[in-house]
Scaffold this motif. Structure first.
Motif, PDB file in Angstrom:
ATOM      1  N   PHE A   4      11.790 -32.486   3.510  1.00  0.00           N
ATOM      2  CA  PHE A   4      12.571 -33.038   2.400  1.00  0.00           C
ATOM      3  C   PHE A   4      13.023 -34.441   2.750  1.00  0.00           C
ATOM      4  N   ALA A   5      12.981 -35.321   1.764  1.00  0.00           N
ATOM      5  CA  ALA A   5      13.578 -36.652   1.902  1.00  0.00           C
ATOM      6  C   ALA A   5      14.460 -36.888   0.687  1.00  0.00           C
ATOM      7  N   PRO A   6      15.684 -37.363   0.892  1.00  0.00           N
ATOM      8  CA  PRO A   6      16.581 -37.596  -0.240  1.00  0.00           C
ATOM      9  C   PRO A   6      16.100 -38.744  -1.114  1.00  0.00           C
ATOM     10  N   GLY A   7      16.461 -38.691  -2.385  1.00  0.00           N
ATOM     11  CA  GLY A   7      16.269 -39.854  -3.225  1.00  0.00           C
ATOM     12  C   GLY A   7      17.251 -40.933  -2.804  1.00  0.00           C
ATOM     13  N   SER A   8      17.046 -42.139  -3.270  1.00  0.00           N
ATOM     14  CA  SER A   8      17.970 -43.223  -2.947  1.00  0.00           C
ATOM     15  C   SER A   8      18.195 -44.081  -4.182  1.00  0.00           C
ATOM     16  N   VAL A   9      19.429 -44.473  -4.373  1.00  0.00           N
ATOM     17  CA  VAL A   9      19.795 -45.357  -5.473  1.00  0.00           C
ATOM     18  C   VAL A   9      20.229 -46.689  -4.881  1.00  0.00           C
ATOM     19  N   THR A  10      19.499 -47.734  -5.208  1.00  0.00           N
ATOM     20  CA  THR A  10      19.832 -49.067  -4.714  1.00  0.00           C
ATOM     21  C   THR A  10      20.751 -49.757  -5.707  1.00  0.00           C
ATOM     22  N   SER A  22      13.345 -55.983   2.605  1.00  0.00           N
ATOM     23  CA  SER A  22      14.438 -56.383   1.733  1.00  0.00           C
ATOM     24  C   SER A  22      15.738 -56.015   2.419  1.00  0.00           C
ATOM     25  N   LYS A  23      16.818 -56.589   1.921  1.00  0.00           N
ATOM     26  CA  LYS A  23      18.150 -56.205   2.372  1.00  0.00           C
ATOM     27  C   LYS A  23      18.896 -55.705   1.150  1.00  0.00           C
ATOM     28  N   GLY A  24      19.845 -54.804   1.361  1.00  0.00           N
ATOM     29  CA  GLY A  24      20.514 -54.266   0.191  1.00  0.00           C
ATOM     30  C   GLY A  24      21.607 -53.289   0.545  1.00  0.00           C
ATOM     31  N   ALA A  25      22.124 -52.666  -0.507  1.00  0.00           N
ATOM     32  CA  ALA A  25      23.126 -51.606  -0.376  1.00  0.00           C
ATOM     33  C   ALA A  25      22.645 -50.447  -1.232  1.00  0.00           C
ATOM     34  N   SER A  26      22.386 -49.319  -0.587  1.00  0.00           N
ATOM     35  CA  SER A  26      21.810 -48.162  -1.273  1.00  0.00           C
ATOM     36  C   SER A  26      22.492 -46.897  -0.798  1.00  0.00           C
ATOM     37  N   PHE A  91      14.880 -44.064  -8.296  1.00  0.00           N
ATOM     38  CA  PHE A  91      15.429 -43.114  -7.329  1.00  0.00           C
ATOM     39  C   PHE A  91      14.675 -43.136  -5.999  1.00  0.00           C
ATOM     40  N   GLY A  92      13.787 -44.095  -5.820  1.00  0.00           N
ATOM     41  CA  GLY A  92      13.034 -44.158  -4.577  1.00  0.00           C
ATOM     42  C   GLY A  92      12.134 -42.966  -4.365  1.00  0.00           C
ATOM     43  N   ALA A  93      11.629 -42.376  -5.455  1.00  0.00           N
ATOM     44  CA  ALA A  93      10.828 -41.155  -5.337  1.00  0.00           C
ATOM     45  C   ALA A  93       9.555 -41.382  -4.528  1.00  0.00           C
ATOM     46  N   SER A  94       8.931 -42.537  -4.675  1.00  0.00           N
ATOM     47  CA  SER A  94       7.712 -42.817  -3.926  1.00  0.00           C
ATOM     48  C   SER A  94       7.981 -42.852  -2.423  1.00  0.00           C
TER      49      SER A  94
END
Length: 268
Positions: A4-10, A22-26, A91-94
């Motif tokens: 399992f890998a969690p989704g991610s919201v950037t 890239s740089k960011g906050a997710s 959601f970073g599904a890929s």
């Protein structure tokens, strides 16, 4: 073998120092992607791995690219993916599917690769496919992650997140839009540089909404959903990159509810 890998919201991002970062906050969320990997039993009339989503054979480019980078016979691999989040909607599904797949493959086929090496394989596959620049680094760690793929900071958060998704925005197209990425570089860098050392998720979400508007991405449906959350006393913004609204500080305003995932991808 399942992973399992969690989704991610950037919430906010900007191009990194190199074209593949890239740089960011997710924030990693409890809903994600599950990969069930096994030795394929029927290799007849098939060239390469078999990838399915919800039981249907699917061309899932980053997963196929990642499998091609591993030392195993491609045609002998079957990867069945189960999506707990909408695919192609921010959601970073890929990235989650690719990371979960390589973790499961490593265990199923006794490849003895390190976590770091598997993470790099998943990241390179995402970059080549044009589906993401840093999602897997967030999904590998869990929590709120701020920074870049090199040395990001992780913050533990116990926060309920609501979300609604209205449609997709092609990540590959967005990353290739020079005008958009110039705005992202300018506005995203300013937001990230001004973040406090220990950012609160609600404050980050407010800054994210200002960022989304500054780069001119929100659609009318997104704006209406954000207004509804704000009217209920919460804070909302737009997931990068998808026609999706995420919110904190409300209950029952948006149609889906999840939690921050405290840990990263794992075998199941």
């Amino acid at each position: 073998m399942r992973a399992f890998a969690p989704g991610s919201v950037t919430a906010v991002f900007a191009p990194g120092e190199t074209a593949d970062q890239s740089k960011g906050a997710s924030v990693a969320i409890a809903d994600g992607m599950i990969a069930d990997v096994q030795q394929a039993r029927d290799e007849t009339d098939r060239d390469g791995p078999l990838v399915t989503v919800g039981g249907e054979p699917t061309a899932f480019e980053p997963v196929e690219l990642a499998l091609g980078k591993l030392d195993l016979p491609d045609a002998a691999v079957r990867a069945d993916l189960t999506a707990e989040v909408p695919i192609g909607r921010g959601f970073g599904a890929s990235g989650a599917a690719t990371l979960a797949t390589v973790l499961a493959v490593n265990e199923e086929f006794d490849l003895s690769m390190t976590r770091e090496d598997l993470l790099e394989v998943a990241h390179r596959a995402e970059v080549e496919a044009g589906t993401g620049l840093g999602d897997v680094f967030v999904q590998n760690r869990g929590g709120l992650v701020v920074g870049d793929g090199g040395e990001p900071q992780k913050f533990a958060r116990e926060t309920t997140i609501e979300y609604s998704s209205f449609g997709s925005i092609a990540t590959e197209g967005a990353l290739a839009d020079d005008d958009l990425m110039a705005r992202v570089q300018r506005e995203g860098t300013a937001v990230l540089d001004a973040l406090p050392d220990d950012p609160a998720l609600a404050d980050l979400t407010r800054k994210s909404w200002a960022f989304a508007q500054a780069i001119d991405l929100p659609t009318e449906e997104v704006r209406e959903a954000v207004e509804a959350v704000e009217a209920a006393g919460g804070t909302a913004s737009m997931a990068m990159v998808g026609e999706t609204v995420f919110a904190v500080g409300v209950e029952g305003v948006l149609e889906n509810q999840t939690e921050v995932c405290p840990e990263g991808a794992e075998l199941r």
